[in-house]
Design a protein around this motif. Structure first.
Motif, short mmCIF file in Angstrom:
data_model
loop_
_atom_site.label_atom_id
_atom_site.label_comp_id
_atom_site.label_asym_id
_atom_site.label_seq_id
_atom_site.Cartn_x
_atom_site.Cartn_y
_atom_site.Cartn_z
N TYR A 50 0.83 -1.20 0.00
CA TYR A 50 0.00 0.00 0.00
C TYR A 50 0.87 1.26 0.00
O TYR A 50 0.63 2.18 -0.79
CB TYR A 50 -0.92 0.00 1.22
CG TYR A 50 -1.73 1.28 1.34
CD1 TYR A 50 -2.88 1.47 0.57
CD2 TYR A 50 -1.34 2.30 2.20
CE1 TYR A 50 -3.61 2.64 0.65
CE2 TYR A 50 -2.06 3.48 2.30
CZ TYR A 50 -3.19 3.64 1.52
OH TYR A 50 -3.91 4.82 1.59
N ASN A 86 0.73 3.54 -3.18
CA ASN A 86 0.14 4.85 -2.90
C ASN A 86 1.18 5.95 -3.09
O ASN A 86 0.85 7.04 -3.58
CB ASN A 86 -0.41 4.88 -1.47
CG ASN A 86 -1.35 6.04 -1.24
OD1 ASN A 86 -2.30 6.24 -1.99
ND2 ASN A 86 -1.09 6.83 -0.21
N GLU A 115 -11.19 8.46 -5.50
CA GLU A 115 -10.26 8.47 -4.36
C GLU A 115 -9.16 7.45 -4.62
O GLU A 115 -9.40 6.23 -4.58
CB GLU A 115 -11.02 8.12 -3.08
CG GLU A 115 -10.23 8.34 -1.81
CD GLU A 115 -9.92 9.81 -1.57
OE1 GLU A 115 -8.84 10.08 -1.02
OE2 GLU A 115 -10.76 10.66 -1.93
N SER A 127 -6.44 6.58 -2.92
CA SER A 127 -6.03 5.73 -1.80
C SER A 127 -6.96 4.54 -1.64
O SER A 127 -6.52 3.42 -1.34
CB SER A 127 -5.97 6.55 -0.51
OG SER A 127 -7.24 7.12 -0.23
N ASN A 128 -8.28 4.78 -1.86
CA ASN A 128 -9.23 3.67 -1.76
C ASN A 128 -9.00 2.65 -2.86
O ASN A 128 -9.08 1.43 -2.63
CB ASN A 128 -10.67 4.20 -1.83
CG ASN A 128 -11.05 5.00 -0.60
OD1 ASN A 128 -10.46 4.83 0.46
ND2 ASN A 128 -12.03 5.88 -0.73
N LYS A 129 -8.73 3.15 -4.07
CA LYS A 129 -8.46 2.24 -5.19
C LYS A 129 -7.19 1.43 -4.94
O LYS A 129 -7.13 0.23 -5.23
CB LYS A 129 -8.34 3.05 -6.49
CG LYS A 129 -9.63 3.68 -6.96
CD LYS A 129 -10.64 2.60 -7.32
CE LYS A 129 -11.94 3.22 -7.84
NZ LYS A 129 -12.96 2.19 -8.13
N GLU A 157 -5.93 0.65 -2.02
CA GLU A 157 -6.21 -0.30 -0.96
C GLU A 157 -6.95 -1.52 -1.49
O GLU A 157 -6.63 -2.67 -1.14
CB GLU A 157 -7.03 0.39 0.13
CG GLU A 157 -7.18 -0.45 1.39
CD GLU A 157 -7.83 0.34 2.52
OE1 GLU A 157 -8.11 -0.28 3.55
OE2 GLU A 157 -8.04 1.56 2.36
N LYS A 158 -7.91 -1.28 -2.37
CA LYS A 158 -8.64 -2.41 -2.98
C LYS A 158 -7.73 -3.24 -3.87
O LYS A 158 -7.84 -4.47 -3.91
CB LYS A 158 -9.82 -1.88 -3.78
CG LYS A 158 -10.94 -1.30 -2.92
CD LYS A 158 -12.09 -0.79 -3.77
CE LYS A 158 -13.21 -0.21 -2.90
NZ LYS A 158 -14.33 0.31 -3.72
#
Length: 402
Positions: A155, A159, A282, A284-286, A288-289
């Motif tokens: 991550y 990121n 977003e 960061s959400n992508k 993380e997924k």
């Protein structure tokens, strides 16, 4: 017999007796001197041998140090340690010698075989990797901690990359060779698009769509359009449209226009940044997924909580036949490259000096005497023999003189 003859006979007997007594006296002294010489010669050598080690400490009479105390080896122990350390480092345990031993001896082959056997046993055990970790690390590590570490690492890395490049144009992100390849691919893409359009147009679905479009065209033109639509044979009109569209798709001008348009759109796209392309998303959400997807789809990580014998065998062949030999090859190269510096950093000379200086003298004496017992005995006997010969020679000189 007259008186003169008698006296001469008595004198002759007395003379012979004195000679016999003198001869016995000289032989006795000769034997005694030989024995004394042998005792002195052998004893001197024995004392000299023991003086190599004893006494272990200096001895004093008042403030006066008795000569030859301590013994030679205790007295010169520090110098001996330095010289032994230098000898071992420069001539005995050398990088060249160790490297030769590693390359020519069975060491590396035996080590590789041992590693392969250990890995085989490890991969076929009943425990899961999670259980093995908990058992061998006092539960300080587990699959959960490994997954968390991998997840956090992935991550942070992904990121960080996303944040670093999200505001830069794609033309600065994409490597130049990728850009060249993509531009070279545009003409092929143009041909592919036109071929796909043609296949769709002449298909039943395409024909149906064109017929539907023609019907809708006439219906949206009011009553006149509806009248004309009823008068025209739509099937023929659809066939004409398909024929004209197919002809249009085969024209070089169409291919050139589409190709230019794709290039223009591609170059305009390259000037946009990921933020512009992925607006309102977003990142960061992508990320993380994406990380969760990677972890869930990676076979080894997914199987870490199952018994190793159920899944690890799949990787045994590649690990033992490919990874281990490659690893051993790299180890050999590293040894060749860094062995000399490693030996210097280890400080073999200092280790030898320290061990010699701390080794018990009594034990060293015992070891040397046990190892060289026969030779030391021969030295004592040789000393006794030489001493005896010297004593014999002295006795003979005394007999000659007297």
């Amino acid at each position: 017999m007259d008186i003169v003859s008698y006296e001469e006979t008595v004198i002759d007997v007395q003379t012979n007796g004195e000679k016999v007594v003198n001869m016995e006296f000289h032989i006795g002294w000769l034997i005694l001197l030989t024995i004394i010489g042998a005792i002195l010669g052998g004893g001197t050598n024995i004392i000299a041998i023991h003086m190599l080690f004893r006494p272990h400490r200096a001895m004093y009479i008042g403030s006066y140090q008795i000569p030859f105390t301590p013994g030679l080896i205790p007295k010169r122990r520090n110098e001996l340690a330095v010289q032994l350390g230098k000898l071992v480092e420069e001539h005995l345990v050398t990088p060249e010698g160790i490297q030769k031993r590693i390359n020519q001896g069975p060491f590396m082959n035996d080590l590789e075989t041992k590693i392969q056997q250990l890995l085989h046993d490890f991969l076929h055990q009943e425990l899961s990797f999670d259980e093995w970790l908990k058992t061998n690390t006092n539960r300080s590590w587990s699959v959960t901690t490994i997954k968390d570490a991998i997840r956090n690492g992935l991550y942070n890395k992904l990121n960080g990359i996303a944040l670093r490049y999200q505001s830069k144009p794609l033309e600065e992100i994409i490597p130049p060779e990728w850009n060249s390849r993509l531009e070279e691919y545009i003409p092929r893409m143009t041909t592919t698009i036109l071929d796909k359009v043609e296949v769709y147009v002449i298909s039943d679905e395409g024909r149906g769509k064109i017929d539907e479009m023609i019907s809708r065209f006439f219906e949206t033109r009011g009553s006149v359009g509806g009248f004309l639509g009823r008068m025209v044979n739509r099937s023929s009109l659809t066939s004409i449209m398909i024929k004209e569209l197919t002809k249009l798709l085969h024209e070089d001008k169409t291919k050139e226009l589409l190709n230019d348009w794709l290039k223009r759109e591609y170059h305009q796209y390259l000037k946009k940044s990921p933020d512009e392309i992925l607006e309102n998303i977003e990142v960061s959400n992508k990320v993380e997924k994406m990380v969760d997807l990677i972890l869930s789809e990676t076979p080894i990580i997914r199987d870490l909580e199952r018994p190793m014998k159920e899944w690890a065998y799949q990787y045994e062949d590649i690990i033992i036949t490919s990874i281990v030999p490659s690893f051993m090859s790299e180890v050999t190269k590293l040894l060749e490259k860094h062995l000399k510096n490693t030996i210097k950093r280890i400080g073999i000379r200092n280790i030898v000096e320290e061990q010699v200086n701390t080794f018990p003298l009594q034990r060293l004496e015992t070891i040397l005497i046990l190892v060289a017992k026969r030779e030391l005995k021969m030295i004592a006997i040789l000393g006794a023999l030489i001493g005896g010969l010297v004593g014999l020679f002295q006795g003979l000189l005394i007999m000659i003189v007297l």
